[in-house]
Write an enzyme that holds these catalytic residues in place. Sequence first.
Site, PDB file in Angstrom:
ATOM      1  N   ASP A 152       8.089   3.136  -9.541  1.00 38.10           N
ATOM      2  CA  ASP A 152       7.213   3.921  -8.932  1.00 38.10           C
ATOM      3  C   ASP A 152       6.877   5.248  -9.751  1.00 38.10           C
ATOM      4  OD1 ASP A 152       5.053   5.298  -7.617  1.00 38.10           O
ATOM      5  OD2 ASP A 152       5.787   4.942  -5.779  1.00 38.10           O
ATOM      6  N   GLY A 159       6.229   2.740   3.843  1.00 38.75           N
ATOM      7  CA  GLY A 159       7.540   3.077   3.830  1.00 38.75           C
ATOM      8  C   GLY A 159       8.336   1.832   2.747  1.00 38.75           C
ATOM      9  N   LYS A 160       7.703   1.654   1.778  1.00 40.27           N
ATOM     10  CA  LYS A 160       8.482   0.585   0.844  1.00 40.27           C
ATOM     11  C   LYS A 160       9.554   1.088   0.414  1.00 40.27           C
ATOM     12  CE  LYS A 160       5.479   0.873  -2.378  1.00 40.27           C
ATOM     13  NZ  LYS A 160       4.199   1.691  -1.654  1.00 40.27           N
ATOM     14  N   THR A 161      10.010   2.568   0.069  1.00 41.38           N
ATOM     15  CA  THR A 161      11.181   3.019  -0.525  1.00 41.38           C
ATOM     16  C   THR A 161      12.235   3.052   0.424  1.00 41.38           C
ATOM     17  OG1 THR A 161      10.091   4.481  -1.871  1.00 41.38           O
ATOM     18  CG2 THR A 161      12.293   5.287  -1.485  1.00 41.38           C
ATOM     19  N   SER A 162      11.857   3.343   1.808  1.00 37.08           N
ATOM     20  CA  SER A 162      13.229   3.402   2.872  1.00 37.08           C
ATOM     21  C   SER A 162      13.501   1.893   3.212  1.00 37.08           C
ATOM     22  CB  SER A 162      12.598   3.983   4.168  1.00 37.08           C
ATOM     23  OG  SER A 162      12.293   5.215   3.834  1.00 37.08           O
ATOM     24  N   LYS A 179       0.705  -1.143  -0.018  1.00 37.46           N
ATOM     25  CA  LYS A 179      -0.174   0.015  -0.056  1.00 37.46           C
ATOM     26  C   LYS A 179       1.065   1.180  -0.107  1.00 37.46           C
ATOM     27  CE  LYS A 179      -3.692   2.004   2.921  1.00 37.46           C
ATOM     28  NZ  LYS A 179      -4.483   2.286   2.162  1.00 37.46           N
ATOM     29  N   GLY A 180       0.288   2.377  -0.427  1.00 32.37           N
ATOM     30  CA  GLY A 180       1.143   3.488  -0.545  1.00 32.37           C
ATOM     31  C   GLY A 180       1.244   4.076   0.918  1.00 32.37           C
TER      32      GLY A 180
END
Length: 399
Positions: A112, A87-90, A83-84
């Site tokens: 993304d 904290g996927k990027t971190s 889900k947006g």
Amino acid sequence: MLATAAPRLRAAAGGLSLPAPVRAQLVSLPLRRPGRYASLRLRPSAAAAAAEAAPPAKEGAEGMGFEEMTAGTRRRYYMLGGKGGVGKTSCAASLAVRFANNGHPTLVVSTDPAHSLSDSFAQDLSGGALVPVEGPESPLFALEINPEKAREEFRTASQKNGGTGVKDFMDSMGLGVLVEQLGELKLGELLDTPPPGLDEAIAISKVMQFLEAQEYSMFSRIVFDTAPTGHTLRLLSLPDFLDASIGKILKLRSKIASATSAIKSVFGQEVQQQDAANKLEQLRERMVKVRELFRDTESTEFIIVTIPTVMAISESARLHSSLKKESVPVRRLIVNQILPPSSSDCKFCAIKRKDQTRALDMIRNDPELMGLNIIQAPLVDMEIRGVPALKFLGDIVWK
């Protein structure tokens, strides 16, 4: 991701200033750079203190820790999604730094359209080309797929030889005259406009490059920072869709060719038709390779990232169900932004902690999620930005 670090972390990262202007795309680097930028690394004691304060990091299956992720030199792909805003990027960036610091030349890629990888690394990665990340001990490169640049490449490729891509394609099928008759309506320009889903198609083309291009051969770990759930599922299902679509086009072309073979032989267009068919068949074969990669349990793993709320966990369960239908291997679930233990709680923290406990129980009892290895990532009191902070987070999460 906003979350909490000990005061020592704040002191260590407070003066952070990464050197490294953006460099040109690189062909090769030495595999290790011992001692480089040592002054920028967080002190081990800070990471150790936060690790002690963090909740239990892992649950579930044994033998699925970071050592297993770093074992062997065969290339492996890790895709982080969910889900947006969870904290996927971190998490993806910290995993890439951890791999690089453990001797693996690593590439981290953002698929993304709303990139935040540049923010995570505190470097400009927006050019759509490989950029070296300063700090890790082994080569670490980052790539944000640039949709505008890719669209321009699409237009350029489709308009080569002075014609529209649609007309070239229709000519190869013997229907070019139809496009000419409709030329006054400028349908060619309309059809040459990049279609919906191009971002996912571009990401697929990059995956094909990772598989085939020599410039990517040095990387033993490739980490994907994927878009929110809907985009990611389209990305993973695209090879199947293209495979089926190309198959239908080839059948249609074959029927048209057999019906008009006499005419085509007179005008000398048989070779052109065969070239078009060969290119489509080659594309189809490449799509099969990408599909097999996404489903290869030995080389690929999708890691779901979530936060301890009912809405996020419910979406994560649906995501896992969809990934199973696509036969994409999933073994780990990161539950991000967990409140660390505290001897005294304010009223808000006490309520929040109780909600998070219920959410974790929900995961343990959910039929879609209960079998996954659960990794708990703590909430910290500062923005995780730059290689030292990412190393700190990675030392806590990826154990």
